[in-house]
Design a protein around this motif. Sequence first.
Motif, PDB file in Angstrom:
ATOM      1  N   THR A 149       0.859  -1.175   0.000  1.00 56.99           N
ATOM      2  CA  THR A 149       0.000   0.000   0.000  1.00 56.99           C
ATOM      3  C   THR A 149       0.889   1.215   0.000  1.00 56.99           C
ATOM      4  N   PHE A 150       0.601   2.147  -0.883  1.00 58.36           N
ATOM      5  CA  PHE A 150       1.461   3.297  -1.047  1.00 58.36           C
ATOM      6  C   PHE A 150       0.710   4.563  -0.688  1.00 58.36           C
ATOM      7  N   PRO A 151       1.100   5.245   0.391  1.00 59.74           N
ATOM      8  CA  PRO A 151       0.399   6.457   0.783  1.00 59.74           C
ATOM      9  C   PRO A 151       0.430   7.474  -0.347  1.00 59.74           C
ATOM     10  N   GLY A 152      -0.680   8.046  -0.632  1.00 61.68           N
ATOM     11  CA  GLY A 152      -0.733   9.075  -1.654  1.00 61.68           C
ATOM     12  C   GLY A 152      -1.816   8.831  -2.669  1.00 61.68           C
ATOM     13  N   ILE A 153      -2.418   7.639  -2.683  1.00 57.06           N
ATOM     14  CA  ILE A 153      -3.419   7.323  -3.688  1.00 57.06           C
ATOM     15  C   ILE A 153      -4.585   8.289  -3.600  1.00 57.06           C
TER      16      ILE A 153
ATOM     17  N   ASP B 205      14.574   2.451  -9.122  1.00 56.76           N
ATOM     18  CA  ASP B 205      15.613   3.405  -9.521  1.00 56.76           C
ATOM     19  C   ASP B 205      15.054   4.430 -10.495  1.00 56.76           C
ATOM     20  N   GLU B 206      14.243   3.964 -11.452  1.00 51.19           N
ATOM     21  CA  GLU B 206      13.618   4.877 -12.408  1.00 51.19           C
ATOM     22  C   GLU B 206      12.623   5.793 -11.705  1.00 51.19           C
ATOM     23  N   ALA B 207      11.894   5.241 -10.732  1.00 51.01           N
ATOM     24  CA  ALA B 207      10.926   6.039  -9.971  1.00 51.01           C
ATOM     25  C   ALA B 207      11.635   7.170  -9.230  1.00 51.01           C
ATOM     26  N   ILE B 208      12.737   6.844  -8.589  1.00 51.43           N
ATOM     27  CA  ILE B 208      13.499   7.854  -7.849  1.00 51.43           C
ATOM     28  C   ILE B 208      14.044   8.912  -8.796  1.00 51.43           C
ATOM     29  N   ALA B 209      14.536   8.501  -9.951  1.00 50.24           N
ATOM     30  CA  ALA B 209      15.075   9.451 -10.927  1.00 50.24           C
ATOM     31  C   ALA B 209      13.997  10.436 -11.386  1.00 50.24           C
ATOM     32  N   GLU B 210      12.787   9.943 -11.609  1.00 52.66           N
ATOM     33  CA  GLU B 210      11.694  10.837 -12.022  1.00 52.66           C
ATOM     34  C   GLU B 210      11.356  11.827 -10.918  1.00 52.66           C
ATOM     35  N   CYS B 211      11.368  11.364  -9.682  1.00 49.92           N
ATOM     36  CA  CYS B 211      11.088  12.272  -8.570  1.00 49.92           C
ATOM     37  C   CYS B 211      12.154  13.359  -8.466  1.00 49.92           C
TER      38      CYS B 211
ATOM     39  N   PRO C 231       7.246  14.468  -4.505  1.00 47.26           N
ATOM     40  CA  PRO C 231       8.418  13.676  -4.888  1.00 47.26           C
ATOM     41  C   PRO C 231       9.369  13.394  -3.732  1.00 47.26           C
ATOM     42  N   TYR C 232       9.465  14.310  -2.775  1.00 46.94           N
ATOM     43  CA  TYR C 232      10.310  14.044  -1.600  1.00 46.94           C
ATOM     44  C   TYR C 232       9.751  12.851  -0.821  1.00 46.94           C
ATOM     45  N   ASN C 233       8.442  12.870  -0.573  1.00 47.18           N
ATOM     46  CA  ASN C 233       7.801  11.767   0.140  1.00 47.18           C
ATOM     47  C   ASN C 233       7.963  10.464  -0.629  1.00 47.18           C
ATOM     48  N   ASP C 234       7.762  10.528  -1.935  1.00 46.04           N
ATOM     49  CA  ASP C 234       7.834   9.312  -2.745  1.00 46.04           C
ATOM     50  C   ASP C 234       9.239   8.716  -2.731  1.00 46.04           C
ATOM     51  N   ILE C 235      10.260   9.569  -2.850  1.00 43.35           N
ATOM     52  CA  ILE C 235      11.636   9.056  -2.776  1.00 43.35           C
ATOM     53  C   ILE C 235      11.852   8.363  -1.438  1.00 43.35           C
ATOM     54  N   GLY C 236      11.402   9.004  -0.364  1.00 43.20           N
ATOM     55  CA  GLY C 236      11.544   8.391   0.949  1.00 43.20           C
ATOM     56  C   GLY C 236      10.858   7.038   1.032  1.00 43.20           C
ATOM     57  N   ALA C 237       9.639   6.965   0.487  1.00 37.77           N
ATOM     58  CA  ALA C 237       8.897   5.702   0.518  1.00 37.77           C
ATOM     59  C   ALA C 237       9.596   4.632  -0.315  1.00 37.77           C
ATOM     60  N   TYR C 238      10.139   5.019  -1.469  1.00 40.35           N
ATOM     61  CA  TYR C 238      10.845   4.041  -2.309  1.00 40.35           C
ATOM     62  C   TYR C 238      12.097   3.532  -1.597  1.00 40.35           C
ATOM     63  N   LEU C 239      12.810   4.432  -0.923  1.00 45.16           N
ATOM     64  CA  LEU C 239      14.019   4.017  -0.192  1.00 45.16           C
ATOM     65  C   LEU C 239      13.667   3.098   0.976  1.00 45.16           C
TER      66      LEU C 239
ATOM     67  N   GLU D 139      11.275   0.952   0.924  1.00 44.95           N
ATOM     68  CA  GLU D 139      11.067  -0.358   0.282  1.00 44.95           C
ATOM     69  C   GLU D 139      12.385  -1.060   0.009  1.00 44.95           C
ATOM     70  N   LEU D 140      13.434  -0.257  -0.184  1.00 42.18           N
ATOM     71  CA  LEU D 140      14.767  -0.823  -0.429  1.00 42.18           C
ATOM     72  C   LEU D 140      15.540  -1.034   0.877  1.00 42.18           C
ATOM     73  N   ASN D 141      14.853  -0.845   2.023  1.00 38.25           N
ATOM     74  CA  ASN D 141      15.472  -0.960   3.351  1.00 38.25           C
ATOM     75  C   ASN D 141      16.610   0.026   3.564  1.00 38.25           C
ATOM     76  N   LYS D 142      16.547   1.177   2.907  1.00 43.82           N
ATOM     77  CA  LYS D 142      17.558   2.230   3.049  1.00 43.82           C
ATOM     78  C   LYS D 142      16.983   3.331   3.939  1.00 43.82           C
ATOM     79  N   TYR D 143      16.799   2.989   5.197  1.00 43.41           N
ATOM     80  CA  TYR D 143      16.092   3.871   6.117  1.00 43.41           C
ATOM     81  C   TYR D 143      16.835   5.176   6.367  1.00 43.41           C
ATOM     82  N   ASP D 144      18.151   5.103   6.548  1.00 43.07           N
ATOM     83  CA  ASP D 144      18.922   6.319   6.809  1.00 43.07           C
ATOM     84  C   ASP D 144      18.840   7.284   5.627  1.00 43.07           C
ATOM     85  N   GLN D 145      18.841   6.743   4.412  1.00 36.96           N
ATOM     86  CA  GLN D 145      18.740   7.600   3.233  1.00 36.96           C
ATOM     87  C   GLN D 145      17.332   8.167   3.073  1.00 36.96           C
ATOM     88  N   ALA D 146      16.329   7.426   3.524  1.00 35.18           N
ATOM     89  CA  ALA D 146      14.935   7.862   3.366  1.00 35.18           C
ATOM     90  C   ALA D 146      14.603   9.060   4.245  1.00 35.18           C
ATOM     91  N   ILE D 147      15.151   9.084   5.449  1.00 35.43           N
ATOM     92  CA  ILE D 147      14.741  10.086   6.435  1.00 35.43           C
ATOM     93  C   ILE D 147      14.923  11.531   5.966  1.00 35.43           C
TER      94      ILE D 147
END
Length: 196
Positions: A3-7, A95-101, A114-122, A124-132
Amino acid sequence: MTTFPGIKYRFHVAHALHHRTDDAGGAACHNRFIMTTSQETLSRAWEVLQDAYQAQMEGDYERAIELYQSSLDLCPTAEAHTFLGWTYHFQGKLDEAIAECKRAIEIDPEFGNPYNDIGAYLIELNKYDQAIPWLERAVEAARYEPRHFPHYNLGRAYLGKEMYGKAIECFQQSLSIEPRYALAREALDSLRKMVN
């Protein structure tokens, strides 16, 4: 599928886009690209964007991508890049999603999605420190209606880092903004049960 917040917000945006083209003080006018675009071209770009969104909601991602790119060809907007990224997300192309953001942010740094979306994508990649940091920028963005989403996603990032106190604070903040937000309520209830 996650589920992706923003729908709900995106649905509102898609239906409101045609009103924005006539709003001289609206966010669309912050785009340096749009400043030189004719009203007719801009209106057509928003129409194509709405068609792309409809195709995306119907699960026709290839068609949605084609239409978002057509909208961008007419007039590059932060919204079209963000929504195109969202479509790539549904295809698992993070990766493509992040690039578009990031392209969206270049066009309109005040647009929060796009800031929120990048965070959410990160996340999903378990990159929590980068997402914050991305999520913190979403919270501060001047143009971002559903401010409960980045707080919820910050909670998810802190939960992933096992920083439960911070996660609880973020979920509570999300609920203070939007008390009916079920995902934040469920996350908060689950986390409280886990730590008690």
